[in-house]
Design an enzyme around this catalytic site. Sequence first.
Site, PDB file in Angstrom:
ATOM      1  N   HIS A   6       1.646   4.562  -2.870  1.00  0.00           N
ATOM      2  CA  HIS A   6       1.803   6.023  -2.706  1.00  0.00           C
ATOM      3  C   HIS A   6       3.175   6.455  -3.238  1.00  0.00           C
ATOM      4  O   HIS A   6       3.300   7.463  -3.922  1.00  0.00           O
ATOM      5  CB  HIS A   6       1.750   6.410  -1.218  1.00  0.00           C
ATOM      6  CG  HIS A   6       0.410   6.262  -0.580  1.00  0.00           C
ATOM      7  ND1 HIS A   6      -0.714   6.880  -1.075  1.00  0.00           N
ATOM      8  CD2 HIS A   6       0.007   5.593   0.531  1.00  0.00           C
ATOM      9  CE1 HIS A   6      -1.751   6.589  -0.295  1.00  0.00           C
ATOM     10  NE2 HIS A   6      -1.342   5.801   0.691  1.00  0.00           N
ATOM     11  N   HIS A  21       0.850  -1.202   0.000  1.00  0.00           N
ATOM     12  CA  HIS A  21       0.000   0.000   0.000  1.00  0.00           C
ATOM     13  C   HIS A  21       0.885   1.252   0.000  1.00  0.00           C
ATOM     14  O   HIS A  21       0.691   2.167  -0.804  1.00  0.00           O
ATOM     15  CB  HIS A  21      -0.896  -0.057   1.249  1.00  0.00           C
ATOM     16  CG  HIS A  21      -1.739   1.161   1.468  1.00  0.00           C
ATOM     17  ND1 HIS A  21      -3.097   1.155   1.311  1.00  0.00           N
ATOM     18  CD2 HIS A  21      -1.410   2.421   1.855  1.00  0.00           C
ATOM     19  CE1 HIS A  21      -3.575   2.362   1.576  1.00  0.00           C
ATOM     20  NE2 HIS A  21      -2.572   3.154   1.918  1.00  0.00           N
ATOM     21  N   GLU A  22       1.893   1.267   0.885  1.00  0.00           N
ATOM     22  CA  GLU A  22       2.793   2.431   0.967  1.00  0.00           C
ATOM     23  C   GLU A  22       3.628   2.570  -0.305  1.00  0.00           C
ATOM     24  O   GLU A  22       3.927   3.685  -0.739  1.00  0.00           O
ATOM     25  CB  GLU A  22       3.712   2.332   2.186  1.00  0.00           C
ATOM     26  CG  GLU A  22       2.990   2.303   3.530  1.00  0.00           C
ATOM     27  CD  GLU A  22       1.988   3.438   3.708  1.00  0.00           C
ATOM     28  OE1 GLU A  22       2.206   4.528   3.159  1.00  0.00           O
ATOM     29  OE2 GLU A  22       0.981   3.207   4.392  1.00  0.00           O
TER      30      GLU A  22
HETATM   31 ZN   LIG Z   1      -2.365   5.140   2.388  1.00  0.00          ZN
END
Ligand SMILES: [Zn+2]
Length: 377
Positions: free
Chosen positions: A76, A72-73
């Site tokens: 980004h 998830h990170e």
């Molecule tokens: Zn996030």
Amino acid sequence: MQEVTQKKGAIRAGSLFGIPFFIDVSWFLILAFVTWSYGSALGAQHPEWGTLVPWLTGFVSALLLFASVLLHELGHSFAAIAQGIRVQSISLFLFGGVAQIERESRSPWGALVVALAGPLVSIALFGLFYGLEQALSLAGPAGAVVSLLAMVNLALAIFNMLPGLPLDGGNVLKALVWGVTGNQYKGIRFAGITGQGVGVLMMLGGLFVIGNFNGLWFAIIGWFVFSNARRYSEYARVQGRLSGLTAVQAAVRTEPAVPAHASLRSFADLYALGSSQVSFLVTDYDGRLVGRIDRGALLRQPTEIWAITPVSAVMQPVDASETVAADQPLDEVLTRLQEKRLPRIPVLQPSGLLVGQVRIEDIQRFFARKEPLRLAS
Ligand SMILES: [Zn+2]
């Protein structure tokens, strides 16, 4: 989440695609807790697995849960890198993961893409594990792990899309308000206020609706969201006010500049020896900034040549990135001071004329006492 936090108590665990990767010590607590809670639940559900298998399954699930947060990170991070923004680190800590991104996107649409990239990865992972679960109809420990991962990634996506900072949904909201109003700080302020609302609702919901240990945990995360959201609002308030002022309005001339043509002897007698100031700006005949000289420069030259050596011969150049233009908005000046870790920064006219310096302490005092910034004469 994508946010700036301290890395106190964090362990460097290597690099991912050139991004330093940290694990906070609190992460090990969560690893143990998830292993224990999932392992004991599986043990109760499947007595036929014996004693070791449920715990091992719990441990593998916990590790894969963190791998999901990490992906998830990375979502980004890649969105930021694609916009030419450096990612300083990715950290796992008590409340999940954080990608520390060097600066904000240049446009609200860029910020929107960075905010959405993490939840999109989580949704994709949910689809992948849900598909695997359906297609293979796995049983036993493998089935338990896959079905947990599907659920966890869906929960990650939904939770992170709650519409308040510091959550991803808050960053989405910020980008939208920024896009509509054209003012980044209005976006941060708005999403900071909704973030405080989200935090309060999580605390109330955790304590009075969910109850028990899970509710308490939810409430603690709510407190984390609330206090971070408040920091964002405060930051936006300060930056918003600063953006209405310019560097020249805050510039002070408390420190004398040394003429480049002066000898080291006069630099010593008239400037260095009578003051505790360490570093001096150097200007030419017309008052333009041409360099910087430290007291230490005197020690490196024999005293006999002080009288015949001009300051210009030993001064250091000042990098353009360590100066600001007179008409630069103060919010950018503050960002520059913080990025470069400078206590003060010279303010120049387009001609190079030294107007004065903006000191970080003046900006801080301005906001602490709410007094007007001293205006340059
Ligand atoms: Zn996030």
